[in-house]
Write a protein that holds these residues in place. Structure first.
Motif, PDB file in Angstrom:
ATOM      1  N   ILE A   1     -20.503   1.817  -2.283  1.00  0.00           N
ATOM      2  CA  ILE A   1     -20.375   1.009  -1.075  1.00  0.00           C
ATOM      3  C   ILE A   1     -21.661   0.966  -0.256  1.00  0.00           C
ATOM      4  CG2 ILE A   1     -17.901   1.248  -0.830  1.00  0.00           C
ATOM      5  CD1 ILE A   1     -18.218   3.532   0.942  1.00  0.00           C
TER       6      ILE A   1
ATOM      7  N   HIS B   1      -4.794   0.095   1.584  1.00  0.00           N
ATOM      8  CA  HIS B   1      -4.630  -0.726   2.777  1.00  0.00           C
ATOM      9  C   HIS B   1      -5.943  -1.430   3.102  1.00  0.00           C
ATOM     10  CE1 HIS B   1      -2.487  -1.867   6.343  1.00  0.00           C
ATOM     11  NE2 HIS B   1      -3.459  -1.456   7.123  1.00  0.00           N
ATOM     12  N   SER B   2      -5.891  -2.729   3.393  1.00  0.00           N
ATOM     13  CA  SER B   2      -7.168  -3.409   3.614  1.00  0.00           C
ATOM     14  C   SER B   2      -7.270  -4.076   4.979  1.00  0.00           C
ATOM     15  CB  SER B   2      -7.430  -4.436   2.512  1.00  0.00           C
ATOM     16  OG  SER B   2      -6.445  -5.434   2.570  1.00  0.00           O
ATOM     17  N   ASP B   3      -6.163  -4.227   5.702  1.00  0.00           N
ATOM     18  CA  ASP B   3      -6.275  -4.885   7.004  1.00  0.00           C
ATOM     19  C   ASP B   3      -6.165  -3.850   8.118  1.00  0.00           C
ATOM     20  OD1 ASP B   3      -5.953  -7.953   8.086  1.00  0.00           O
ATOM     21  OD2 ASP B   3      -5.239  -6.448   9.468  1.00  0.00           O
ATOM     22  N   TRP B   4      -7.317  -3.355   8.559  1.00  0.00           N
ATOM     23  CA  TRP B   4      -7.340  -2.226   9.496  1.00  0.00           C
ATOM     24  C   TRP B   4      -7.477  -2.651  10.940  1.00  0.00           C
ATOM     25  CZ3 TRP B   4      -6.368   2.741   8.174  1.00  0.00           C
ATOM     26  CH2 TRP B   4      -6.397   3.045   6.806  1.00  0.00           C
TER      27      TRP B   4
ATOM     28  N   LYS C   1     -15.715  -0.333   7.497  1.00  0.00           N
ATOM     29  CA  LYS C   1     -16.273  -1.631   7.856  1.00  0.00           C
ATOM     30  C   LYS C   1     -15.696  -2.089   9.190  1.00  0.00           C
ATOM     31  CE  LYS C   1     -17.793  -4.420   3.983  1.00  0.00           C
ATOM     32  NZ  LYS C   1     -17.442  -5.432   3.003  1.00  0.00           N
ATOM     33  N   GLU C   2     -14.376  -1.954   9.323  1.00  0.00           N
ATOM     34  CA  GLU C   2     -13.719  -2.398  10.544  1.00  0.00           C
ATOM     35  C   GLU C   2     -14.185  -1.561  11.729  1.00  0.00           C
ATOM     36  OE1 GLU C   2     -11.574  -5.063  10.409  1.00  0.00           O
ATOM     37  OE2 GLU C   2     -11.560  -5.018  12.591  1.00  0.00           O
TER      38      GLU C   2
ATOM     39  N   ASP D   1      -9.985   3.715  -2.211  1.00  0.00           N
ATOM     40  CA  ASP D   1     -10.371   2.341  -1.893  1.00  0.00           C
ATOM     41  C   ASP D   1     -10.253   1.959  -0.427  1.00  0.00           C
ATOM     42  OD1 ASP D   1     -10.803   1.908  -4.467  1.00  0.00           O
ATOM     43  OD2 ASP D   1      -9.338   0.305  -4.729  1.00  0.00           O
ATOM     44  N   ALA D   2      -9.196   2.441   0.223  1.00  0.00           N
ATOM     45  CA  ALA D   2      -8.893   1.984   1.574  1.00  0.00           C
ATOM     46  C   ALA D   2     -10.009   2.366   2.547  1.00  0.00           C
ATOM     47  CB  ALA D   2      -7.574   2.577   2.032  1.00  0.00           C
TER      48      ALA D   2
ATOM     49  N   ASP E   1      -0.342   7.318   2.880  1.00  0.00           N
ATOM     50  CA  ASP E   1       1.010   7.852   2.903  1.00  0.00           C
ATOM     51  C   ASP E   1       1.398   8.528   1.584  1.00  0.00           C
ATOM     52  OD1 ASP E   1       3.406   8.433   3.941  1.00  0.00           O
ATOM     53  OD2 ASP E   1       4.157   6.392   4.065  1.00  0.00           O
TER      54      ASP E   1
ATOM     55  N   TYR F   1      -0.108   6.654   9.393  1.00  0.00           N
ATOM     56  CA  TYR F   1      -0.137   6.575   7.929  1.00  0.00           C
ATOM     57  C   TYR F   1      -0.198   5.126   7.470  1.00  0.00           C
ATOM     58  CZ  TYR F   1       1.021  11.474   7.904  1.00  0.00           C
ATOM     59  OH  TYR F   1       0.975  12.822   8.084  1.00  0.00           O
ATOM     60  N   THR F   2      -0.926   4.915   6.387  1.00  0.00           N
ATOM     61  CA  THR F   2      -1.071   3.565   5.845  1.00  0.00           C
ATOM     62  C   THR F   2      -0.786   3.609   4.351  1.00  0.00           C
ATOM     63  OG1 THR F   2      -3.399   4.159   5.833  1.00  0.00           O
ATOM     64  CG2 THR F   2      -2.710   2.510   7.421  1.00  0.00           C
ATOM     65  N   PRO F   3      -0.404   2.461   3.770  1.00  0.00           N
ATOM     66  CA  PRO F   3      -0.143   2.460   2.333  1.00  0.00           C
ATOM     67  C   PRO F   3      -1.431   2.605   1.518  1.00  0.00           C
ATOM     68  CG  PRO F   3       0.489   0.355   3.346  1.00  0.00           C
ATOM     69  CD  PRO F   3      -0.098   1.184   4.414  1.00  0.00           C
TER      70      PRO F   3
ATOM     71  N   VAL G   1     -13.269   1.873   2.430  1.00  0.00           N
ATOM     72  CA  VAL G   1     -14.345   0.900   2.652  1.00  0.00           C
ATOM     73  C   VAL G   1     -13.980  -0.092   3.751  1.00  0.00           C
ATOM     74  CG1 VAL G   1     -15.818  -0.801   1.575  1.00  0.00           C
ATOM     75  CG2 VAL G   1     -15.092   1.191   0.289  1.00  0.00           C
ATOM     76  N   PRO G   2     -12.829  -0.794   3.632  1.00  0.00           N
ATOM     77  CA  PRO G   2     -12.483  -1.687   4.749  1.00  0.00           C
ATOM     78  C   PRO G   2     -12.264  -0.938   6.058  1.00  0.00           C
ATOM     79  CG  PRO G   2     -10.776  -1.723   3.046  1.00  0.00           C
ATOM     80  CD  PRO G   2     -11.908  -0.942   2.505  1.00  0.00           C
TER      81      PRO G   2
END
Lengths: 542, 429
Positions: free
Chosen positions: B269, B206-209, B242-243, B235-236, B172, B201-203, B238-239
């Protein structure tokens, strides 16, 4: 593309059979097999993906025993060209280069260097073609599980013409699960045909199915079908399915919420001890989590061949490392500041910056990659619309275990008794002969160690970098304050309910707004109930 | 407050240092400013660009410098702090008297230094892909505009992969928001209905996808080929990837094309779950050309580490720097006004085996490449534009910007000329 592609496949399958029947039975078939295989291999040399696609089709349908191997190697990126004469070769990594074997003659070409080889590149379209090619060959696989998967992955490509082939497969099939998959497949191909009776029969078979392909077919029928009876029945089937899907979506949200909640509980539970029990506002809590995550990374670097084992060892190791750091912080800084919360806050904030910079200096500011062991990747598919990701399930169970252990430790052990005594009435506890300063240090160490364990779990979910701690410190405080200071059950319930609330709000408001809403809700809640969900009772409350 | 405390001694030190050096060398060197964060959150990406500039300057000096003078790099550290970028830019121009500056990464840092460069009339070369909707007389945009990255990527997905349903996912802030606005308008102009576009949009970080990826999965199971266009930052990612992997979304069923994931980002990564997902850039380290091989070799010997990767913004600096050198030689002076006029039309080799030219709107021509992520953290090029694409300052798909053009040549000399009303909306020389 699907239909067209499939028809091409079918005609190619039949071609060798025709030859077989008409002319020179065995020999002709074999040469045809070999020819199309060789032609396919030859086409792989092309730089155009279209031609490679054609090559994959040829190889798939050649029926040559080598085809499976070649397709799998191509998918895995192990098929190369020799730079010298463009021979297609299979490659295995070996000492000091690559062990190379020719595909056609199966000749051993010795060990070569990357410079002498050129990889045969594939793209996503080709990847899709390869997977369906492998699935097609896998229809004959001896393992029923593989066969069932093969049928499932072909569902999207089924046309009205596939019935005959599927029926043939079904009559030969012994395994129940595979037969069920084949029945679904046959029903889908009936739906695509023109026979009304067959369509109605197909709808009976498909009415409970949650497979997305089925749903999409039904949707198509409800809008495009001419026969009213079929349309009505399809609509009915669709409704049953949609209701089921909705129900599973709710379950899924609950799972996501519990999983996010368990992460919050893990991150906050150490804080619940340091902040809740001995009343220290520890801004460096996040960095203790980070240290745990880096411990996992270091252990993995030490034993790169045993990822799973290193993870298991990381749990006690992270507990010790973070706990030790916690004890050092307590002995060197915090003990001089008991009863002065503002100074403690500033001092621990300073410590958190120092720890971050230390990690930057040692490990570089870049994130480190922590590998997830095989058994923690992927998901447990309960049905086609609900699957639980393995890493989240593992972390949830892990969080519950940590909570239980900690709870028992505080309630049943003598250390726990002393901790509770000191936290309830320090002067009285000391007069009963408890060494309060030692208990303080141990409690702080325990809380820090638990933070380290949380770091191990987080290393499997998110980035391991110097900023890891910062992203969890606010959430952790939120959970502890919401749950009620000094109460482990509060932390547990607080964390889980915040997680669920977040996940319920997220689809409705978006991730950004959901976070804000949660914060506002907590502020309102704290206004109403400053002690949180589970206030401490009695004299300890003062 | 914290930054001022740090900045004060730093500035003093730099001042003292520059007084010492300028006394001895002022006459026979040309100063080049390097304005990249060497500390703070952006240091990860920007430090590499600082090193790239030092390497390019060193190489140029080996060839005898420019106009018979040696080049001298002046490196400052704006510390990922946007207001400090403006201060440092002012310092470079006023105190150090640099001939040109190479720097900035985030759009907000560029916006912060823009008034300084315009006020003091100096030149900035900006090397990162950005959201467009800007054209300044004093800035040269050597990174990609949306039509050199986002739009061709969407074209590729639509035409080559047959994608019909679109997820536009971003972090975002300004770059994803603007890019997605352009893409949404573009998709609609191609006849994609609203219900086939999902925007999310995500902050930051963000790590919980879980639920977003589950939504994407549901959105993608409607029977139409679906792709994710990702402007998710840093950063966001990688998770996120992964998800995707854990929920069973692979590149061949729902491909993700990213605009902020390059070699540098992948080097930290585990790339196994990412294989086959796409990225759109104007350069990949894996590009098979002699210019690229030479560049990589030079980079490795400069940085003394064989494992370091090269990436797209580095190429942008390579192009921008060579253009500036050529323009200075053409103009015979480093005077900003003269260089500005001389640089338009200058053509230099890029690293993908072709040539890039500076256009009158201060953007450059570039090929657009689509690459698939490989297990070794590199990209395999699977598609490229047949020719070069001219950077478009003002998007043709947005209301209010589609009528604007930018042309800094006389007689127009305007950054936002409206071709309908035939007026220059203020961004004049």
């Amino acid at each position: 593309m699907g239909q067209h592609h499939y028809r091409a496949l079918l005609s190619l399958v039949t071609l060798p059979f025709l030859l077989l029947v008409c002319f020179f039975p065995a020999v002709a078939a074999q040469t045809a097999t070999q020819e199309s295989f060789e032609q396919g291999i030859h086409l792989l040399k092309s730089r155009k993906f279209q031609e490679k696609n054609r090559a994959v089709e040829l190889i798939t349908d050649s029926g040559d025993p080598r085809s499976m191997d070649v397709l799998q190697d191509l998918l895995a990126g192990k098929l190369f060209l020799l730079r010298t004469d463009q021979t297609v070769v299979q490659v295995k990594s070996a000492k000091g280069g690559y062990a190379v074997t020719g595909v056609l003659q199966q000749q051993d070409l010795g060990t070569l260097q990357t410079r002498q080889l050129k990889k045969i590149t594939i793209n996503n379209a080709l990847r899709g073609a390869l997977k369906s090619g492998i699935a097609k060959i896998n229809l004959q696989h001896p393992d029923p599980g593989v066969r069932a998967n093969a049928v499932e992955s072909m569902l999207e490509e089924i046309t009205a013409d596939s019935v005959q082939m599927l029926e043939e497969l079904k009559t030969k099939e012994q395994n129940k699960a595979v037969r069920r998959e084949l029945e679904t497949a046959i029903a889908i191909s009936w739906l695509k045909g023109n026979d009304e009776a067959q369509k109605l029969k197909a709808l009976d078979t498909l009415s409970g199915s949650l497979t997305p392909v089925v749903r999409n077919e039904l949707k198509k029928i409800t809008t495009q079908e001419n026969s009213e009876a079929v349309q009505k029945k399809a609509l009915q089937a669709l409704h049953t399915i949609e209701a089921k899907v909705k129900w599973y979506a709710k379950l899924e949200t609950l799972f996501f919420g519990l999983s996010l909640g368990s992460v919050l509980v893990l991150a906050a539970i150490g804080l619940a001890i340091t902040f809740g029990v001995i009343g220290v506002i520890n801004m460096a809590h996040g960095e203790l989590i980070m240290i745990g995550a880096y411990t996992t990374y270091v252990l993995q670097q030490c034993m790169p061949d045993h990822i799973g084992l290193s993870l298991a060892l990381a749990i006690p190791a992270a507990f010790c490392v973070s706990g030790l750091v916690g004890v050092i912080i307590e002995r060197s800084v915090i003990r001089f500041l008991y009863g002065r919360p503002l100074e403690t806050l500033l001092a621990t904030f300073g410590i958190s910056l120092i720890l971050q910079q230390t990690v930057r200096s040692i490990f570089s500011p870049l994130n480190r990659s922590v590998i997830t062991p095989e058994w923690m990747t992927g998901s447990l598919a309960i049905n086609p619309v609900l699957s639980l990701t393995t890493n989240r399930v593992t972390v949830f169970i892990f969080a519950m275990l940590v909570f239980t252990t900690l709870y028992i430790l505080l309630k049943k052990s003598s250390l726990g008794l002393q901790v509770r005594a000191v936290s309830q009435n320090r002067a009285m506890a000391r007069s009963m002969g408890i060494h309060a300063a030692k208990v303080d240090a141990l409690t702080f160490g325990l809380g820090s160690g638990i933070a380290g364990i949380a770091g191990v779990a987080l290393s499997q979910l998110t980035n391991v970098g110097p900023n890891l701690g910062q992203s969890y410190i606010i959430d952790s405080f939120m959970v502890v304050v919401f749950g009620g200071v000094g109460n482990l059950w509060g932390t547990m319930l607080g964390g889980l309910s915040l997680g669920i609330a977040n996940k319920v709000l997220e689809p409705w408001s978006g991730a950004v707004l959901a976070k804000i809403l949660i914060l506002v809700l907590i502020i309102l809640f704290i206004q109403k109930r400053p002690q949180g969900l589970f206030p401490q009772k009695g004299r300890a409350a003062e | 407050m914290k930054n001022q405390l740090f900045a004060l001694p730093l500035a003093c030190g730099l001042l003292a240092g520059s007084l010492l050096t300028s006394g001895a060398q002022a006459a026979d060197t040309i100063k080049v400013g390097v304005l990249h964060s060497l500390s703070g959150t952006m240091a990860i990406s920007e430090t590499t660009l600082k090193d790239t500039m030092l390497m390019l300057i060193e190489e140029q000096n080996k060839k005898g410098g420019v106009l018979g003078k040696k080049l001298e790099a002046v490196v400052v550290d704006p510390a990922s702090n946007w207001p400090l970028f403006a201060e440092k830019a002012r310092e470079l121009i006023e105190k150090e008297k640099v001939a040109a500056t190479f720097g900035c990464w985030t759009s907000v840092s560029r916006k912060s230094v823009l008034p300084v460069f315009e006020e003091l009339n100096s030149l900035l070369f900006y090397p990162v892909q950005y959201e467009g909707e800007e054209s300044s007389l004093n800035v040269f945009y050597t990174g990609a505009a949306p039509n050199q990255q986002a739009v061709p990527a969407v074209d590729y997905l639509m035409n080559d992969l047959g994608v019909e349903r679109w997820v536009l996912a971003g972090t975002d802030y300004v770059y994803p928001r603007t890019t997605n606005k352009i893409l949404e308008a573009y998709l609609k102009s191609k006849g994609v209905p609203q219900e086939d576009i999902m925007i999310n949009y995500t902050p930051f970080g963000h790590s919980d996808w879980q639920s977003i990826v589950a939504d994407i999965k549901k959105f993608g199971s409607a029977g139409k080929k679906t792709a994710v266009v990702s402007t998710i930052n840093g950063d966001a990612n990688v998770p996120f990837y992964k998800e995707l992997g854990n929920q069973g979304i692979t590149a061949d069923n729902i491909p993700v094309v990213a605009f902020s994931v390059g070699e540098e980002e992948l080097s930290g990564i585990d790339t196994k779950p990412l294989v086959g997902h796409l990225a759109a850039w104007n350069y990949f380290m894996s590009v098979d050309s002699d210019a690229n091989m030479d560049f990589i070799e030079a980079w490795h010997s400069f940085i003394k580490n064989e494992k370091r990767v090269t990436n797209d913004p580095m190429e942008a600096h390579f192009i921008g720097f060579n253009m500036w050198v050529k323009a200075v030689e053409k103009a015979g002076t480093t005077d900003p006004k003269a260089v500005q006029e001389a640089i338009i039309g200058v053509t230099v080799p890029n690293l993908s085996g072709g040539y890039s030219a500076m256009m009158p709107n201060h953007h450059i021509t570039k090929p657009v490449l689509i690459g698939e992520i490989q297990e070794n953290g590199q990209f395999d090029v699977v598609w490229e534009t047949p020719g070069l694409v001219v950077g478009d300052a003002w998007s043709d798909y947005l209301e209010g910007s589609k009528d604007l053009i930018s042309d800094w040549r006389a007689p127009l000399s305007c950054g936002n000329y409206n071709v309908v009303t035939k007026t220059c909306a203020g961004n004049k020389e």
